[in-house]
Design a protein around this motif. Structure first.
Motif, PDB file in Angstrom:
ATOM      1  N   SER A   4       0.835  -1.223  -0.030  1.00 14.59           N
ATOM      2  CA  SER A   4       0.004   0.176   0.046  1.00 14.59           C
ATOM      3  C   SER A   4       0.660   1.298  -0.091  1.00 14.59           C
ATOM      4  CB  SER A   4      -0.951  -0.033   1.160  1.00 14.59           C
ATOM      5  OG  SER A   4      -0.231   0.124   2.328  1.00 14.59           O
ATOM      6  N   PHE A  25      -2.865   5.626   9.990  1.00 15.59           N
ATOM      7  CA  PHE A  25      -2.885   6.385   8.881  1.00 15.59           C
ATOM      8  C   PHE A  25      -4.228   7.012   8.800  1.00 15.59           C
ATOM      9  CE2 PHE A  25      -5.245   4.084   5.716  1.00 15.59           C
ATOM     10  CZ  PHE A  25      -5.519   3.047   6.097  1.00 15.59           C
ATOM     11  N   ARG A  82     -21.508  10.143   4.084  1.00 14.56           N
ATOM     12  CA  ARG A  82     -21.576  11.362   4.459  1.00 14.56           C
ATOM     13  C   ARG A  82     -22.828  11.863   4.917  1.00 14.56           C
ATOM     14  NH1 ARG A  82     -17.960  14.544   0.873  1.00 14.56           N
ATOM     15  NH2 ARG A  82     -16.041  13.581   1.564  1.00 14.56           N
ATOM     16  N   MET A  92     -14.412  10.121  17.465  1.00 14.83           N
ATOM     17  CA  MET A  92     -13.034  10.449  18.196  1.00 14.83           C
ATOM     18  C   MET A  92     -13.104   9.694  19.591  1.00 14.83           C
ATOM     19  SD  MET A  92     -10.286  11.587  18.116  1.00 14.83           S
ATOM     20  CE  MET A  92      -9.688  12.872  16.805  1.00 14.83           C
ATOM     21  N   LYS A 126     -12.487   6.336  18.896  1.00 10.97           N
ATOM     22  CA  LYS A 126     -10.760   5.949  18.601  1.00 10.97           C
ATOM     23  C   LYS A 126      -9.982   6.118  19.887  1.00 10.97           C
ATOM     24  CE  LYS A 126      -7.266   8.274  16.071  1.00 10.97           C
ATOM     25  NZ  LYS A 126      -6.439   7.305  15.932  1.00 10.97           N
ATOM     26  N   VAL A 175      -7.892   1.372  14.422  1.00 12.61           N
ATOM     27  CA  VAL A 175      -9.062   1.593  14.067  1.00 12.61           C
ATOM     28  C   VAL A 175      -8.993   2.665  12.795  1.00 12.61           C
ATOM     29  CG1 VAL A 175      -9.457   3.544  15.881  1.00 12.61           C
ATOM     30  CG2 VAL A 175     -11.385   2.550  14.806  1.00 12.61           C
ATOM     31  N   TYR A 176      -9.903   2.453  12.111  1.00 13.02           N
ATOM     32  CA  TYR A 176      -9.720   3.198  10.646  1.00 13.02           C
ATOM     33  C   TYR A 176     -11.033   3.646  10.446  1.00 13.02           C
ATOM     34  CZ  TYR A 176      -8.741   5.164   6.401  1.00 13.02           C
ATOM     35  OH  TYR A 176      -8.451   6.060   5.204  1.00 13.02           O
ATOM     36  N   ASP A 211     -14.859   6.674   5.382  1.00 11.17           N
ATOM     37  CA  ASP A 211     -16.181   7.398   4.987  1.00 11.17           C
ATOM     38  C   ASP A 211     -16.630   7.183   3.554  1.00 11.17           C
ATOM     39  OD1 ASP A 211     -13.912   9.015   4.198  1.00 11.17           O
ATOM     40  OD2 ASP A 211     -14.865  10.632   3.962  1.00 11.17           O
ATOM     41  N   THR A 212     -17.763   7.262   3.216  1.00 11.00           N
ATOM     42  CA  THR A 212     -18.119   6.878   1.875  1.00 11.00           C
ATOM     43  C   THR A 212     -19.578   7.311   1.570  1.00 11.00           C
ATOM     44  OG1 THR A 212     -18.659   4.957   0.260  1.00 11.00           O
ATOM     45  CG2 THR A 212     -18.903   4.573   2.718  1.00 11.00           C
ATOM     46  N   GLU A 213     -20.279   7.204   0.538  1.00 10.41           N
ATOM     47  CA  GLU A 213     -21.285   7.508  -0.025  1.00 10.41           C
ATOM     48  C   GLU A 213     -22.335   6.292  -0.286  1.00 10.41           C
ATOM     49  OE1 GLU A 213     -23.965   9.299  -0.924  1.00 10.41           O
ATOM     50  OE2 GLU A 213     -23.600  11.360  -0.667  1.00 10.41           O
ATOM     51  N   LYS A 215     -10.908   0.424  -1.308  1.00 10.13           N
ATOM     52  CA  LYS A 215     -10.162  -0.803  -1.473  1.00 10.13           C
ATOM     53  C   LYS A 215      -8.766  -0.507  -0.883  1.00 10.13           C
ATOM     54  CE  LYS A 215      -9.142  -4.574  -4.519  1.00 10.13           C
ATOM     55  NZ  LYS A 215      -8.141  -4.235  -5.403  1.00 10.13           N
ATOM     56  N   THR A 216      -8.234   0.553  -1.788  1.00  8.02           N
ATOM     57  CA  THR A 216      -6.762   1.119  -1.241  1.00  8.02           C
ATOM     58  C   THR A 216      -6.890   1.144   0.449  1.00  8.02           C
ATOM     59  OG1 THR A 216      -6.595   2.191  -3.373  1.00  8.02           O
ATOM     60  CG2 THR A 216      -4.968   2.654  -1.739  1.00  8.02           C
ATOM     61  N   ARG A 217      -7.610   2.016   1.014  1.00 10.85           N
ATOM     62  CA  ARG A 217      -7.470   2.215   2.273  1.00 10.85           C
ATOM     63  C   ARG A 217      -7.968   0.992   3.047  1.00 10.85           C
ATOM     64  NH1 ARG A 217     -10.642   8.152   1.718  1.00 10.85           N
ATOM     65  NH2 ARG A 217      -9.268   8.489  -0.107  1.00 10.85           N
ATOM     66  N   GLU A 259      -7.249  -2.033   2.195  1.00 13.79           N
ATOM     67  CA  GLU A 259      -5.961  -2.882   2.039  1.00 13.79           C
ATOM     68  C   GLU A 259      -4.838  -2.561   3.085  1.00 13.79           C
ATOM     69  OE1 GLU A 259      -5.378  -3.845  -2.048  1.00 13.79           O
ATOM     70  OE2 GLU A 259      -6.839  -5.447  -1.807  1.00 13.79           O
ATOM     71  N   ALA A 260      -4.670  -1.205   3.082  1.00 11.69           N
ATOM     72  CA  ALA A 260      -3.861  -0.638   3.873  1.00 11.69           C
ATOM     73  C   ALA A 260      -3.769  -0.742   5.278  1.00 11.69           C
ATOM     74  CB  ALA A 260      -3.406   0.976   3.535  1.00 11.69           C
ATOM     75  N   PHE A 261      -5.048  -0.672   5.586  1.00 11.60           N
ATOM     76  CA  PHE A 261      -5.465  -1.039   7.287  1.00 11.60           C
ATOM     77  C   PHE A 261      -5.226  -2.563   7.341  1.00 11.60           C
ATOM     78  CE2 PHE A 261      -8.633  -2.052  10.424  1.00 11.60           C
ATOM     79  CZ  PHE A 261      -8.188  -1.246  11.400  1.00 11.60           C
TER      80      PHE A 261
END
Lengths: 259, 442
Positions: free
Chosen positions: A78, A119, B387, B397, B400, B410-411, B414-416, B426-428, B430-432
């Motif tokens: 990533s 992140f 949103r 918060m 968290k 925790v990540y 946010d989406t719609e 997906k990128t986010r 997967e990074a998590f």
């Protein structure tokens, strides 16, 4: 051992080749409509620069929003992990890495080994990222690379609302109509970007040292605004736009060792 | 001049032709997506129990729509509800059928934009849109709607829907700890009971209410058994479990309970045989936040379980899934008063909706999340917010900070109501997940 990192960003593809942990070559190509081809071009260019052939490269790790398109990659990582890895490699004291690219801004918290621990990514609007500066430079009829130096000439701060690129542009137009001088407007644009990025960093928690990477880190105007906003020093490497590719190449080193 | 009683307070006129066109296209898109999701869920687990098939089928709304139509023809009433404050037992005791009507259709939210601004929560906009074109069979077949006045979106949504149907609003006290709250809430319930009796023409008797409570108690037992199974090594993918939980919102409760019991049977056997649905090393993820509603809003659970590295949803704290049924109605003595009190308590006190606050904030939700993290051995939490969903967004918060103290990552995702952002999401995710696996190779 030679490894490579390929960062398929939204605007450009960056390649870094490493030999024994030292950068052997860097190259870049515009992503355009065919990012996979752009990646091949940039990779070929980097190989020539390094004076090696593709078979000399033990492992290629791809990163970036288009990472799945890299045909010659052995693995992917990533962007956030790549940023963390590169940040700590470049500045061992780094614990927060901020990456401001063309379409996205993100901040990564990492440990002393460059492993990401948390992140955040900017919300879905590009107002906190590089394309915003491009759009605004057009509105001001100023070359992109002149925006930063211009903003430093501003004598005072005026402000625009950067909730989104489109609204930002209409705010800039109102400033033009008010006959605000260009340096002031340019500074307002960078301040607005910093206003978008700093709350995101506060939500993550700012642990020093903070490294700023990504193409936008080259813009002196943005750097000045972000420093002012955060009230802290920012470490900026010599080639900030290659951080993602560098991080990927470093991950590739670990992956070779593991095998 | 229009007759004033036909004058709509909110809703806009829309031509019959447009209604039909939109309904046809949105239904077709959704049907295709639903089938795809089910197919992907089947593929995700090579030894997926046969007992899941029932839930795959009931996931197609048309099946249940036919049953509801037939029930209505035989004189039964259908009562729709939005938030989880509608006491299902009262509906059942009046021989009516409860069904949840919140909309998960992405495309319908764009229609809702004609009536309310785009800043409003997309689930609310989508429910408005669904009503505009008669998209949701459950909303259409409802003879009346019960609306818990929880968030601002739900409060105004009930006004908007009252352009079409009787909406029985229940004022939910936001301070559940105060002594007045529970007695106030009991009165709200008694008013609702009279409304239900008047609509159905059926008296809610002691014995009928007792049977209704026993029915939901049994459902709760089956439900808890399923969640209990998920504490161990994976024998069911999270999406499958979520679909089972969610089917409770529209299925016949007795049948749902039997099918869930059968599924649990199969899963317990599977656990004995150590036939895992995915590797037991897969990072264990919990989601909390805005409800995720079938059919369209299945994006995030799919991304998590299809990511590279893969994640496994072991638990959630969502009012569209695990909050539905976890708490039974606890009755001491089967008198009318005692039963009504038990129902009132269960719906108010056990709720972890972010509409509540106290001197210590919404502590029940925070504690429940912590509890789940421990008991379900959660490695990371995805805090999902659409949103415009203010209460969940604002409570992030708080959650968290508590999770940070426990070193549980925790990540905030946010989406719609849109399919177009799957790439960045997906990128986010997967990074998590990459972070959770803390792979030595990074």
């Amino acid at each position: 051992m030679i490894t490579a990192g390929v960062d398929l960003g939204t605007q450009s593809v960056k390649v870094v080749i490493l030999k024994h942990g030292q950068v052997l070559a860097r190259s870049k190509a515009f992503s355009g409509f065919d990012p996979a081809r752009a990646a091949e071009q940039a990779f070929g260019q980097a190989l020539r620069q390094a004076g090696i052939s593709s078979s000399d490269v033990l492992h290629v790790t791809a990163t970036g929003s288009g990472m799945d398109l890299a045909s010659n990659a052995n693995s992917t990582v990533s962007m956030m992990s790549a940023d963390a890895k590169a940040g700590v490699y470049l500045f061992p004291t780094a614990r927060t890495v901020v990456d401001v690219g063309a379409e996205e801004a993100r901040a990564v918290k990492c440990d002393d080994k460059g492993v990401m621990v948390d992140f955040v990514v900017n919300e879905r609007c590009a107002a906190g990222a590089g394309t915003f500066i491009e759009a605004m430079a057009r509105a001001l009829e100023v070359k992109l690379e002149e925006m930063g130096p211009l903003s430093l000439k501003a004598e005072r701060a005026s402000s625009i609302n950067a909730s989104c690129v489109i609204f930002g542009e209409s705010d800039v137009v109102s400033l033009i109509h008010r006959q605000e001088p260009k340096p002031e407007i340019a500074r307002a644009i960078f301040d607005a970007m910093a206003d978008r990025i700093s709350p995101m960093m506060h939500r993550l928690g700012i642990t020093p040292d903070v490294v700023l990477v990504g193409g936008v880190a080259k813009d002196v105007g943005f750097v000045a605004s972000l420093k002012r906003k955060l009230g802290i020093e920012l470490l900026i490497p010599e080639y900030p736009e290659y951080a993602g590719a560098l991080g990927a190449a470093l991950v590739a080193v670990n992956r070779v060792k593991k095998v | 001049m229009k007759n004033p009683s036909e004058e709509k307070k909110y809703m806009l006129d829309i031509s019959q032709k447009e209604i039909e066109e939109l309904r046809t296209t949105i239904r077709a898109t959704s049907k295709k997506m639903t089938a795809e999701y089910i197919e992907r869920m089947r593929k995700a687990d090579k030894n997926r129990p046969e007992a899941m098939r029932y839930f795959d089928e009931i996931a197609d709304f048309e099946k249940r729509e036919k049953e509801l139509l037939a029930a209505k023809e035989s004189g039964k009433k259908v009562i729709g509800y939005m938030c989880l404050f509608a006491p299902i037992e009262l509906i059942l005791a009046a021989d009516a059928i409860p069904v949840r009507v919140n909309s998960g259709w992405y495309d319908a939210s764009k229609l809702g934009d004609r009536v309310v601004p785009v800043e409003v929560c997309p689930m609310v906009r989508s429910t408005i849109g669904a009503k505009m074109i008669g998209l949701s069979p459950y909303l259409e077949l409802s003879d009346a709607l019960i609306s818990g006045l929880t968030c601002d979106g739900m409060t105004k949504l009930s006004e908007i829907l009252s352009d079409y149907k009787p909406v029985w609003a229940m004022a939910v006290p936001r301070l559940k700890d105060s002594t007045q709250s529970l007695s106030f809430w009991r009165e709200e319930m008694k008013t609702l009971m009279k409304q239900i009796e008047a609509l159905t023409g059926n008296k809610i008797t002691r014995s009928k209410l007792k049977s209704a409570i026993e029915l939901t108690q049994r459902a709760t037992k089956a439900f808890r058994r399923l969640q209990e199974i998920r504490k161990g090594n994976p024998v069911i993918m999270g999406r499958d479990a979520m679909l089972v939980n969610q089917a409770y919102m529209w299925d016949d409760i007795k049948r749902w309970t039997e099918k869930t019991e059968a599924l649990c049977e199969a899963l317990e056997e599977r656990a004995r045989q150590k036939s895992w649905a995915c590797s037991p090393d897969t990072p264990r993820v919990m989601v909390t936040g805005t409800p995720m509603i079938w059919p369209d809003n299945w994006k995030v659970p799919s991304i998590i379980e299809e990511a590279n590295p893969q994640g496994l949803l072991v638990a959630d704290e969502l009012c569209s899934s695990e909050r539905l049924l976890y708490d039974p109605v606890g009755v001491d003595e089967w008198t009318m008063d005692d039963m009504l009190n038990a129902i009132a308590e269960r719906y108010l006190m056990a709720s972890t909706c972010p509409c509540f606050t106290s001197e210590d904030g919404n502590k029940d939700r925070v504690n429940w999340i912590l509890n789940k993290v421990k008991e379900w051995k959660v490695n990371g939490v995805i805090y999902y917010v659409v949103r415009g969903c203010m209460l969940y967004a604002m409570e992030y918060m708080r959650v968290k900070k508590v999770l940070d103290r426990m070193s549980v990552p925790v990540y905030y995702l946010d989406t719609e109501y849109t399919r177009e952002d799957v790439g960045p999401l997906k990128t986010r995710v997967e990074a998590f997940l990459e972070m959770l696996t803390a792979r030595v190779d990074i």
